[in-house]
Every structure is written in C-alpha cells, then in structure tokens.
Motif scaffolding. Structure first.
Motif, mmCIF file in Angstrom:
data_model
loop_
_atom_site.group_PDB
_atom_site.id
_atom_site.type_symbol
_atom_site.label_atom_id
_atom_site.label_comp_id
_atom_site.label_asym_id
_atom_site.label_seq_id
_atom_site.Cartn_x
_atom_site.Cartn_y
_atom_site.Cartn_z
ATOM 1 N N ILE A 1 96.073 38.291 66.497
ATOM 2 C CA ILE A 1 94.905 38.328 67.382
ATOM 3 C C ILE A 1 94.369 39.760 67.470
ATOM 4 C CG2 ILE A 1 94.206 38.000 69.814
ATOM 5 C CD1 ILE A 1 96.482 35.673 69.671
ATOM 6 N N ASN A 2 95.288 40.718 67.519
ATOM 7 C CA ASN A 2 94.884 42.125 67.540
ATOM 8 C C ASN A 2 94.129 42.507 66.250
ATOM 9 O OD1 ASN A 2 96.269 45.200 66.820
ATOM 10 N ND2 ASN A 2 95.034 44.957 68.647
ATOM 11 N N LYS A 3 94.661 42.062 65.111
ATOM 12 C CA LYS A 3 93.974 42.352 63.833
ATOM 13 C C LYS A 3 92.602 41.693 63.803
ATOM 14 C CE LYS A 3 98.098 42.433 60.927
ATOM 15 N NZ LYS A 3 98.782 41.684 59.871
ATOM 16 N N LYS A 4 92.527 40.489 64.310
ATOM 17 C CA LYS A 4 91.243 39.782 64.342
ATOM 18 C C LYS A 4 90.250 40.518 65.241
ATOM 19 C CE LYS A 4 93.249 35.257 63.357
ATOM 20 N NZ LYS A 4 93.134 33.795 63.493
ATOM 21 N N ALA A 5 90.723 40.995 66.386
ATOM 22 C CA ALA A 5 89.825 41.707 67.311
ATOM 23 C C ALA A 5 89.222 42.932 66.614
ATOM 24 C CB ALA A 5 90.586 42.114 68.571
ATOM 25 N N HIS A 6 90.073 43.694 65.912
ATOM 26 C CA HIS A 6 89.559 44.869 65.187
ATOM 27 C C HIS A 6 88.517 44.454 64.151
ATOM 28 C CE1 HIS A 6 91.944 48.313 66.608
ATOM 29 N NE2 HIS A 6 92.876 47.409 66.889
ATOM 30 N N ALA A 7 88.816 43.394 63.410
ATOM 31 C CA ALA A 7 87.899 42.962 62.352
ATOM 32 C C ALA A 7 86.574 42.453 62.940
ATOM 33 C CB ALA A 7 88.552 41.866 61.511
ATOM 34 N N ILE A 8 86.645 41.755 64.047
ATOM 35 C CA ILE A 8 85.430 41.224 64.688
ATOM 36 C C ILE A 8 84.495 42.381 65.053
ATOM 37 C CG2 ILE A 8 84.577 40.067 66.776
ATOM 38 C CD1 ILE A 8 87.263 38.339 66.551
ATOM 39 N N PHE A 9 85.055 43.449 65.633
ATOM 40 C CA PHE A 9 84.216 44.612 65.959
ATOM 41 C C PHE A 9 83.708 45.300 64.700
ATOM 42 C CE2 PHE A 9 86.190 44.585 70.284
ATOM 43 C CZ PHE A 9 84.992 44.485 70.982
ATOM 44 N N LYS A 10 84.565 45.378 63.693
ATOM 45 C CA LYS A 10 84.171 46.042 62.447
ATOM 46 C C LYS A 10 82.906 45.419 61.873
ATOM 47 C CE LYS A 10 85.939 47.234 57.892
ATOM 48 N NZ LYS A 10 87.070 47.088 56.955
ATOM 49 N N TYR A 11 82.781 44.117 62.008
ATOM 50 C CA TYR A 11 81.620 43.438 61.434
ATOM 51 C C TYR A 11 80.532 43.161 62.478
ATOM 52 C CZ TYR A 11 84.731 43.363 57.537
ATOM 53 O OH TYR A 11 85.583 43.773 56.536
ATOM 54 N N GLY A 12 80.594 43.887 63.583
ATOM 55 C CA GLY A 12 79.473 43.879 64.531
ATOM 56 C C GLY A 12 79.414 42.703 65.482
ATOM 57 N N MET A 13 80.520 41.990 65.627
ATOM 58 C CA MET A 13 80.537 40.868 66.570
ATOM 59 C C MET A 13 81.453 41.217 67.749
ATOM 60 S SD MET A 13 80.676 37.906 63.620
ATOM 61 C CE MET A 13 82.015 38.742 62.748
#
Ligand code: G3P
Length: 250
Positions: free
Chosen positions: A110-122
C-alpha cells in the motif's frame, strides 16, 4: 467546522458493466450538480474510460479501485499508474480490506502504491480498519495506527496534505452495522493525532479522513458532522442515484 472539504466517495466494488456505469453517471451528474460535498465515483477499471468521458465538465471526480506500483512490465492482469493517469483518473483507492483479505495486499504494498499514485499525479484514498476480534481485544487504535504509519512512510508533507484516509471498520462493511458516530469519530481522531505526530499541525488540518462501513442516506449527515470525519467511502449506497445524492449533500 474546519477548512476541509467533505468528500463523498462511492466505491462500487465489482458492480456495473461499462454500459450500466455510463447510464448511472449520466443520471447522477444532473442530480449532484449542486452537491455541497466533493463527489467521487470509484468504478471498475473497464468502466473508467466511459465514466471519465461522461463526467467531463461536471463536479464528479473518478477513482480507480486499485493500481500496481510498477510503471510497466511482466505483471499479468495488473494496471499501472501511467495507464490510469492517461485516462484522467483523479483518485485511487488502495488498501481496502477486501483487497487485503482476498488479494494479499500488505501495508508495504500500500505504501509503494501511495508513492506511485502521487508520482503519476493522482491522489490516494488509503483504507484502514480493524476486525471485530481486534475491536474486542482493544487493539483498534494500535492496529489502525500501524496500518497508516506504514502506508505513509516516506511521503512528503505536501503529499500527505492531499491524501485521503478512509477508516473502515471491517465489521461495519456491507453488514448494515454502522459504527456509532462516536466510535467512528474516535478512530478518525486517533488517525489525525498520528498524522500530527508524524507531520505536524499544518498537514493535520488538511488531511481528510473519511468513515466507511454501511454509510447510507439516513446516517451520513450525522457521521459527516463529527469533528474528525470529513466524509465517507460508500459501498452499497453509492450504487443508487437517489441515495448517493443525499450522501453527496450530507
Ligand atoms: O469502501 C466502502 C465499503 O467497504 C463500505 O461498504 O457497502 O458497507 O457501504 P458498504
């Protein structure tokens, strides 16, 4: 009560075909056009293109219900951040108890997903919540603090300000057993205090914490009026236009 905009987000789970989804939001958009709350629909992946198109120029935002943290590659059956961002997705729901239980989603993922979500502007909507056994054992606060502490690891203050956290006691999901307003608020306060310990007051003032678990047209207004509850993540009741419209104005 505070500077935070209340957010009513539907989590459709595995419901509605792409055609049904577009019909639904076409009806919904007229009925929530003047809604007092921010309105989000969390739809299945295959419904996203049609729904994004249908809500263009309206106040409805679109959420996905999951995302992989890798950008691309050999992950059969998965969907990545660039794919969702390209479609115009605003939010991604992560860490839902159903995904934790049936698909092995861990706090680290979930932590990795949170980082990725922000990385792609969501923006992530991060779910947490205890089982009935954990509540009876008196470990609700410890459990939820642990889930959220790991989920937020390494996020910047700016990111956490935008993050939405959804407190969903598992015993209240789809059961018709809503937590009382006080029970729900109590845990949302625990989460807000944790954010304060980790990020300080300015971030804490802005982070939005939703309650989820049998929210409906009748109980939404009271729940959303609680001091630390900034809206709801709504399952069953988000599948009906009339009911979700009431919640969007609660
Ligand atoms: O994510 C929302 C959810 O788990 C709550 O479902 O049907 O109890 O509102 P429901």
């Amino acid at each position: 009560k505070n500077p935070r905009k209340t957010i009513a987000a539907g989590n459709w789970k595995m419901n509605k075909t792409p055609k049904e989804a577009v019909e639904f939001v076409n009806e919904l958009k007229a009925s929530v056009a003047d809604a007092s709350n921010e309105v989000v629909v969390g739809v299945p992946f295959v419904c996203i293109p049609g729904v994004v198109e249908a809500v263009k120029g309206t106040n409805i935002k679109v959420a996905a219900q999951n995302m992989h943290w890798e950008e691309k590659g050999a992950f059969t059956g998965e969907v990545s951040g660039p794919m969702l961002a390209d479609l115009g997705v605003d939010y991604v729901i992560i860490g839902h108890s159903e995904r934790r239980e049936y698909f092995g989603e861990t706090n680290e993922m979930i932590n990795k997903k949170a980082h990725a979500i922000f990385k792609y502007g969501m923006t992530p909507i991060i779910c947490c919540g205890e089982t009935l056994t954990q509540r009876e054992q008196g470990v609700t606060a410890d459990h939820v603090r642990y889930q959220i502490k790991v989920a937020l690891l390494g996020l910047t203050p700016e990111q956490v300000k935008k993050t939405v956290i959804a407190y969903e006691p598992i015993w209240a999901i789809g059961t018709g057993k809503t937590a009382t307003n006080e029970q729900a608020n109590e845990v949302c306060t625990v989460i807000r205090e944790l954010v304060c310990e980790l990020y300080g007051e300015e971030v804490t003032e802005q982070v939005r914490i939703q309650y989820g678990g049998s929210v409906n047209a009748k109980n939404a207004a009271e729940l959303f009026a609680m001091s630390d509850i900034d809206g709801g993540l709504v399952g069953g009741a988000s599948l009906k236009v009339d009911e979700f419209t009431v919640i969007a104005n609660a």
